[in-house]
Design a protein around this motif. Structure first.
Motif, PDB file in Angstrom:
ATOM      1  N   PHE A  36       0.781  -1.229   0.000  1.00 18.37           N
ATOM      2  CA  PHE A  36       0.000   0.000   0.000  1.00 18.37           C
ATOM      3  C   PHE A  36       0.818   1.287   0.000  1.00 18.37           C
ATOM      4  O   PHE A  36       0.256   2.360  -0.190  1.00 18.37           O
ATOM      5  CB  PHE A  36      -0.948   0.019   1.209  1.00 18.37           C
ATOM      6  N   TYR A  40       3.049   3.379  -4.577  1.00 18.15           N
ATOM      7  CA  TYR A  40       2.417   4.670  -4.871  1.00 18.15           C
ATOM      8  C   TYR A  40       3.315   5.849  -4.521  1.00 18.15           C
ATOM      9  O   TYR A  40       2.879   7.002  -4.558  1.00 18.15           O
ATOM     10  CB  TYR A  40       1.079   4.758  -4.133  1.00 18.15           C
ATOM     11  N   THR A 137      -5.974   4.339  -0.257  1.00 16.17           N
ATOM     12  CA  THR A 137      -4.753   3.530  -0.194  1.00 16.17           C
ATOM     13  C   THR A 137      -3.859   3.958   0.961  1.00 16.17           C
ATOM     14  O   THR A 137      -3.349   3.118   1.712  1.00 16.17           O
ATOM     15  CB  THR A 137      -3.964   3.661  -1.512  1.00 16.17           C
ATOM     16  N   CYS A 138      -3.660   5.264   1.114  1.00 12.54           N
ATOM     17  CA  CYS A 138      -2.780   5.725   2.189  1.00 12.54           C
ATOM     18  C   CYS A 138      -3.387   5.464   3.555  1.00 12.54           C
ATOM     19  O   CYS A 138      -2.679   5.162   4.515  1.00 12.54           O
ATOM     20  CB  CYS A 138      -2.413   7.203   2.002  1.00 12.54           C
ATOM     21  N   ILE A 140      -5.430   2.869   4.333  1.00  8.52           N
ATOM     22  CA  ILE A 140      -5.258   1.441   4.596  1.00  8.52           C
ATOM     23  C   ILE A 140      -3.809   1.152   4.972  1.00  8.52           C
ATOM     24  O   ILE A 140      -3.520   0.446   5.951  1.00  8.52           O
ATOM     25  CB  ILE A 140      -5.672   0.609   3.365  1.00  8.52           C
ATOM     26  N   GLY A 141      -2.871   1.697   4.208  1.00 14.33           N
ATOM     27  CA  GLY A 141      -1.464   1.472   4.499  1.00 14.33           C
ATOM     28  C   GLY A 141      -1.070   1.979   5.872  1.00 14.33           C
ATOM     29  O   GLY A 141      -0.338   1.308   6.604  1.00 14.33           O
ATOM     30  N   THR A 219      -0.691   9.757   6.007  1.00 11.66           N
ATOM     31  CA  THR A 219      -0.251   8.420   6.428  1.00 11.66           C
ATOM     32  C   THR A 219       0.487   8.474   7.754  1.00 11.66           C
ATOM     33  O   THR A 219       0.249   7.652   8.649  1.00 11.66           O
ATOM     34  CB  THR A 219       0.662   7.806   5.347  1.00 11.66           C
TER      35      THR A 219
END
Length: 329
Positions: A36, A40, A137-138, A140-141, A219
């Motif tokens: 994740f 990116y 995405t960020c 979840i990561g 993040t």
């Protein structure tokens, strides 16, 4: 390296559990990066965030390998400052994580060229390409990485990198652990903006690179909050101040039904100037509604103040922390 940790009785469940959780937490964190974060070009601080920056300059070198390069001096510092056993835990966690990341990266990409490009369209055959939803995405990561780091830090170890910097700031400057991570990671994010966003040192700048920096900051913040959650828990205890004339019934409820104790504080009414006994009671968040309902049934005219108790130590609650215990806040 102090080998005392390896000489503990082999049948000690706590010993085995601690080491299992350390490696499990490292694996969770490494998975978060590989799936994740790295594809990116998010730069969420730490040695692996710095590894992402350097991977853009030297794509033939994997992110995990840069982790080894940056972690070694920091691990030496950890062993010198925090002691042998802590150093052993840190060394093994920090050696395991980059290697795990490198292996997992090769497993989820089809070939060496894809490992160099880290193209999310090639990740697991394109089945996990989240390029069109970078915010999700960020998030979840960040959650996955925070859970992994939190598991490791709860075992009084670290995954290396800026964890060690944050712990040094906590030990010598009195800065909160999670705040220390934010401060230490800020410089790494700025380096990501320079290299990835502006293209300095690379062939070309990443389109909308400043947006990647924004996602990186999101993040970092979410990761720090998840770590705090993992270390301190999801909710605070509740502190109640109770003024009532029916102390005996309430005392019986607290001692027998709640199986807790409380403290009488002496107070004086400002208007009546009458002396009052104020009950000082700490309960869990789950118990506060039960206590309020019981007070209402015993004395509907009771005066009650409920507030958060951020940390509660002692019998029935958390033990007092050791001098070197890592605190998120």
């Amino acid at each position: 390296m102090n080998t005392k940790a390896f000489l503990e009785p082999m049948g000690s469940w706590a010993w085995w559990r601690s080491w299992f959780l350390i490696f499990f937490g490292c694996a969770v964190m490494g998975t978060g990066f590989v799936l994740f974060i790295n594809p990116y070009n998010f730069v969420p601080g730490g040695v692996y965030g710095l590894g992402i920056v350097f991977h853009n300059i030297f794509p033939s070198v994997q992110v995990g390998t840069f982790g080894y390069m940056f972690d070694v001096p920091l691990m030496i510092i950890a062993m010198l400052i925090f002691g042998g056993q802590f150093g052993t835990r840190t060394v093994l966690a920090a050696l395991f994580t980059p290697g795990y990341m490198n292996i997992l990266t090769r497993l989820v990409y089809p070939d060496a060229a894809a490992v160099e490009s880290l193209d999310p369209a090639l990740l697991l055959g394109g089945r996990l390409d989240l390029s069109n939803d970078l915010l999700l995405t960020c998030v979840i990561g960040a959650v996955v990485i925070g859970v992994g780091q939190g598991i490791v830090v709860r075992q009084q170890a670290t995954t290396g990198g800026t964890d060690i910097v944050a712990m040094l700031l906590q030990k010598f400057a009195g800065i909160k652990f999670s705040t220390g991570i934010l401060l230490a990671d800020g410089s790494v994010v700025l380096s990501g903006l320079v290299v990835i966003g502006f293209g300095i040192g690379t062939a070309e700048a990443e389109p909308a690179g400043w947006m990647l920096t924004l996602y990186s900051l999101i993040t970092i913040y979410i990761t720090s909050r998840v770590i705090a959650y993992m270390l301190d828990g999801a909710s605070y205890d509740k502190l109640l101040f109770i003024i009532t004339d029916k102390h005996q019934e309430l005392r019986q409820f607290i001692l027998e039904d709640l199986e807790r104790s409380a403290t009488y504080l002496k107070g004086k009414g400002m208007y009546t100037e009458a002396m009052k006994d104020v009950i000082f009671l700490v309960v869990s968040r789950r118990e506060v509604r039960l206590v309020e309902q019981k007070i209402r049934s015993i004395d509907p005219r009771a005066f009650v103040v409920v507030t958060d108790a951020y940390d509660t130590y002692g019998e029935g609650f958390k033990p007092l922390p050791d001098a070197d215990t890592i605190q998120a806040e």
